[in-house]
Design an enzyme around this catalytic site. Structure first.
Site, PDB file in Angstrom:
ATOM      1  N   CYS A  53      -0.478  -2.728  15.517  1.00  0.00           N
ATOM      2  CA  CYS A  53      -0.272  -1.776  13.931  1.00  0.00           C
ATOM      3  C   CYS A  53      -0.951  -3.051  13.207  1.00  0.00           C
ATOM      4  O   CYS A  53      -0.776  -4.327  13.665  1.00  0.00           O
ATOM      5  CB  CYS A  53       1.084  -2.590  14.157  1.00  0.00           C
ATOM      6  SG  CYS A  53       1.113  -1.284  11.866  1.00  0.00           S
TER       7      CYS A  53
ATOM      8  N   GLU B 116       0.586  -1.645  -0.269  1.00  0.00           N
ATOM      9  CA  GLU B 116       0.177  -0.154   0.168  1.00  0.00           C
ATOM     10  C   GLU B 116       1.130   1.509  -0.022  1.00  0.00           C
ATOM     11  O   GLU B 116       1.666   1.316   0.984  1.00  0.00           O
ATOM     12  CB  GLU B 116      -0.961   0.075   1.316  1.00  0.00           C
ATOM     13  CG  GLU B 116      -1.132  -1.220   1.855  1.00  0.00           C
ATOM     14  CD  GLU B 116      -2.136  -0.925   2.615  1.00  0.00           C
ATOM     15  OE1 GLU B 116      -3.066  -0.025   3.878  1.00  0.00           O
ATOM     16  OE2 GLU B 116      -2.440  -1.959   3.651  1.00  0.00           O
TER      17      GLU B 116
ATOM     18  N   CYS C  28       4.818  -4.826  17.086  1.00  0.00           N
ATOM     19  CA  CYS C  28       4.074  -3.474  17.470  1.00  0.00           C
ATOM     20  C   CYS C  28       1.880  -4.332  17.731  1.00  0.00           C
ATOM     21  O   CYS C  28       1.286  -4.041  16.308  1.00  0.00           O
ATOM     22  CB  CYS C  28       3.924  -2.226  16.730  1.00  0.00           C
ATOM     23  SG  CYS C  28       5.719  -1.858  16.497  1.00  0.00           S
TER      24      CYS C  28
ATOM     25  N   CYS D 293       3.770   8.379   1.566  1.00  0.00           N
ATOM     26  CA  CYS D 293       3.576   7.629   2.324  1.00  0.00           C
ATOM     27  C   CYS D 293       4.013   5.895   1.273  1.00  0.00           C
ATOM     28  O   CYS D 293       2.755   5.579   1.091  1.00  0.00           O
ATOM     29  CB  CYS D 293       2.596   7.454   3.107  1.00  0.00           C
ATOM     30  SG  CYS D 293       3.124   6.331   4.454  1.00  0.00           S
TER      31      CYS D 293
ATOM     32  N   CYS E  94       5.803  -7.223   8.337  1.00  0.00           N
ATOM     33  CA  CYS E  94       6.655  -6.145   9.123  1.00  0.00           C
ATOM     34  C   CYS E  94       6.605  -7.504   9.817  1.00  0.00           C
ATOM     35  O   CYS E  94       6.097  -8.284  10.040  1.00  0.00           O
ATOM     36  CB  CYS E  94       5.705  -5.482   9.739  1.00  0.00           C
ATOM     37  SG  CYS E  94       7.203  -4.316  10.822  1.00  0.00           S
TER      38      CYS E  94
ATOM     39  N   CYS F 142      -1.563   3.023   7.164  1.00  0.00           N
ATOM     40  CA  CYS F 142      -1.025   1.625   6.578  1.00  0.00           C
ATOM     41  C   CYS F 142      -1.387   0.730   7.132  1.00  0.00           C
ATOM     42  O   CYS F 142      -1.372  -0.250   8.431  1.00  0.00           O
ATOM     43  CB  CYS F 142       0.691   2.338   6.170  1.00  0.00           C
ATOM     44  SG  CYS F 142       0.714   3.155   5.081  1.00  0.00           S
TER      45      CYS F 142
HETATM   46  N1  SAH Z   1       8.281   0.173  11.141  1.00  0.00           N
HETATM   47  C1  SAH Z   1       8.109   1.910  10.586  1.00  0.00           C
HETATM   48  C2  SAH Z   1       7.857   2.570   9.601  1.00  0.00           C
HETATM   49  C3  SAH Z   1       6.103   2.045  10.018  1.00  0.00           C
HETATM   50  S1  SAH Z   1       4.648   2.711  10.738  1.00  0.00           S
HETATM   51  C4  SAH Z   1       7.866   2.621  12.662  1.00  0.00           C
HETATM   52  O1  SAH Z   1       7.503   1.774  13.256  1.00  0.00           O
HETATM   53  O2  SAH Z   1       7.978   3.406  12.980  1.00  0.00           O
HETATM   54  C5  SAH Z   1       4.332   4.283  10.905  1.00  0.00           C
HETATM   55  C6  SAH Z   1       3.850   4.828  12.021  1.00  0.00           C
HETATM   56  O3  SAH Z   1       2.330   4.535  12.067  1.00  0.00           O
HETATM   57  C7  SAH Z   1       5.098   4.693  13.140  1.00  0.00           C
HETATM   58  O4  SAH Z   1       4.680   5.389  14.147  1.00  0.00           O
HETATM   59  C8  SAH Z   1       3.724   3.414  13.709  1.00  0.00           C
HETATM   60  O5  SAH Z   1       3.521   3.190  15.299  1.00  0.00           O
HETATM   61  C9  SAH Z   1       2.393   4.261  13.086  1.00  0.00           C
HETATM   62  N2  SAH Z   1       1.268   2.951  13.445  1.00  0.00           N
HETATM   63  C10 SAH Z   1       0.956   1.806  13.630  1.00  0.00           C
HETATM   64  N3  SAH Z   1      -0.022   1.486  13.602  1.00  0.00           N
HETATM   65  C11 SAH Z   1      -1.170   2.361  13.828  1.00  0.00           C
HETATM   66  C12 SAH Z   1      -2.479   2.834  14.315  1.00  0.00           C
HETATM   67  N4  SAH Z   1      -2.608   1.680  15.017  1.00  0.00           N
HETATM   68  N5  SAH Z   1      -2.916   4.418  14.598  1.00  0.00           N
HETATM   69  C13 SAH Z   1      -1.838   4.892  15.280  1.00  0.00           C
HETATM   70  N6  SAH Z   1      -0.223   4.944  14.179  1.00  0.00           N
HETATM   71  C14 SAH Z   1       0.088   4.167  14.205  1.00  0.00           C
END
Ligand code: SAH
Length: 348
Positions: free
Chosen positions: A120, A93, A117, A106, A113, A334
Site C-alpha cells: 500500500c 486525498e 500493509c 472515496c 495509516c 489512494c
Molecule cells: N485500511 C482500509 C481501507 C483503505 S485501503 C483497508 O485496508 O481496507 C482500501 C483498499 O485498497 C484496501 O482493500 C487495500 O487493501 C487496497 N489497496 C491498497 N494498496 C493497494 C494496491 N497497491 N493495489 C491494490 N489495492 C490496494
C-alpha cells in the site's frame, strides 16, 4: 479557529445542546444542520438566523473548510483525484468516480495509516492523526461543490484504517446519512477494513446496513502475515469467524478484496485454498490487479491469470468479479498522491 468548534463535526443532537446552552430554541439546530448539508461555508449565509444570532454563533463556532491544493482528472474515464489541505497543514486525498449508478466519492479516514500493509502506498509515510467526522464529511461536501455533481455513494477506502478511528467514522456515517443532511443511504456506502476484529463486531451492532469490505489479499496466514502485519494480531480464521458473526447479525453480504500480486498470492492453489476457506459464507470476492507503488517490487498479475483465478473461484461456488480500474493515468489509487507530495516536502 483556536478554541472554536467546527460545526461540521456536530450532529443535530450536539447542535440542540449547543443552542440550549446559548439560551436559544431547539429548532435552530435543524436549520443550521440543513445549511451545513447544503455545503455553505460562511455562517452569514444562514439567512434564516438573525444577524445577532449569527454573530453569537460565530463567537463559538466556525465552518471547517478543506482547501483544494490540487486536482487531477483522468483523461480516460473522468475520475478526479483531489488533494486537500487540512487546517493544520496536513494533506489527504479523496477521489470522485462515476459509475453507472451515479457519482461516488472515496474518502480518507485518517492522515496516514498505522497498518503497514506491504503493497500500500500509504505505508512508509507514517501516521499523523485521525480525521474528525466533519473533516471526513467535508471531503464529500467539497467535491460535490467543486464538481457540481450530486454524490449518491461513498466508499471508505481512502487513506487510513476506518475501524482504527471508530467513533469518528461512525459519527460521520450518521451525519452523511441524515435526512436533513446529505441523506446518502447506508446501502450506498461501503467501508473497507484491513480486518480489525473488535471493530467488525462492534459495527455489526450499530444498525448501519452498509456494505463491509474486508481486505483479505491472501488465502492463509503464511501469505497474509507477509503482506499485512495486522494478520499477526487477527489471524484469517478468527477474521472469517468475525465476518460470519457480521453477516449473521446484519444479513448483509461481505465483500472480500483480493489484490492479485504476481507470484505472491495468485496461483491456482491460492484460489482453491481461498474457495475452501470462504465456501458457504454470505460473500463475494472482488479481485483487483495490484497497483504498482514506487519502491515496492510487487507486480500485477497478468490479465489471463486474473481471469483464470476468477474462474477457479466461480467453479467452486464463490461469486467473484474483477474490479474495473479507474483513473489509472492519474495515480488514482489512494495514498499515491499524498505519498509523492510528502516525499517532495521531505526533500525540501
Ligand atoms: N485500511 C482500509 C481501507 C483503505 S485501503 C483497508 O485496508 O481496507 C482500501 C483498499 O485498497 C484496501 O482493500 C487495500 O487493501 C487496497 N489497496 C491498497 N494498496 C493497494 C494496491 N497497491 N493495489 C491494490 N489495492 C490496494
Amino acid at each position: 479557529m483556536e478554541g472554536k468548534v467546527n460545526l461540521l463535526d456536530l450532529s443535530i443532537e450536539d447542535l440542540e445542546k449547543l443552542f440550549a446552552e446559548m439560551g436559544e430554541q431547539k429548532f435552530r439546530a435543524k436549520q443550521v444542520f440543513e445549511w451545513l448539508g447544503r455545503g455553505i461555508k460562511d455562517i452569514d449565509q444562514m439567512t434564516n438566523l438573525s444577524k445577532a444570532l449569527r454573530e453569537k454563533l460565530k463567537e463559538l463556532c466556525y465552518i471547517g473548510k478543506l482547501k483544494i491544493i490540487n486536482k487531477y482528472v483522468s483523461a480516460i474515464d473522468g475520475t478526479a483525484k483531489y488533494l486537500f489541505e487540512l487546517e493544520d497543514g496536513n494533506v489527504i486525498e479523496s477521489v470522485l468516480m462515476e459509475y453507472k449508478h451515479g457519482f461516488s466519492v472515496c474518502v480518507s479516514s485518517q492522515v496516514g495509516c498505522k497498518m503497514g500493509c506491504k503493497f500500500c502506498a500509504s505505508t512508509g509515510i507514517g501516521f499523523m492523526r485521525n480525521l474528525s467526522p466533519g473533516e471526513i464529511l467535508d471531503q464529500v461536501l467539497s467535491i460535490q461543490e467543486d464538481a457540481g455533481k450530486r454524490i449518491g455513494h461513498i466508499v471508505m477506502m481512502g487513506i487510513g484504517e476506518p475501524l482504527d478511528n471508530y467513533d469518528n467514522v461512525i459519527k460521520f456515517l450518521r451525519l452523511v446519512n441524515h435526512p436533513d443532511g446529505l441523506n446518502i443511504g447506508f446501502r450506498n456506502i461501503s467501508l473497507s477494513t484491513s480486518g480489525i476484529i473488535p471493530g467488525i463486531i462492534k459495527l455489526s451492532k450499530e444498525g448501519i446496513p452498509l456494505t463491509l469490505s474486508i481486505s483479505l489479499h491472501a488465502p492463509n496466514d503464511e501469505i497474509r502475515n507477509k503482506l499485512m502485519p495486522v494478520n499477526k494480531k487477527y489471524s484469517i480464521d478468527k477474521l472469517l469467524e468475525a465476518c460470519n458473526i457480521y453477516t449473521e447479525v446484519t444479513k448483509r453480504r461481505i465483500t472480500f478484496e483480493y489484490a492479485l500480486i504476481s507470484g505472491v498470492n495468485d496461483s491456482d492453489d491460492n484460489a482453491l485454498e481461498l474457495a475452501r476457506k470462504i465456501k458457504g459464507m454470505l460473500c463475494h470476492v472482488n479481485l483487483i490487479p495490484v497497483n504498482t507503488v514506487a519502491g515496492v517490487d510487487f507486480r500485477k498479475s497478468g490479465r489471463e491469470r486474473i481471469e483464470h483465478f476468477k474462474n477457479l473461484l466461480q467453479r467452486h461456488g464463490i461469486e467473484a468479479t474483477v474490479r474495473r480500474e479507474l483513473g489509472s493515468d492519474i495515480n488514482a489509487a489512494c495514498g499515491q498522491l499524498r505519498r509523492s507530495i510528502m516525499e517532495e516536502r521531505n526533500k525540501n
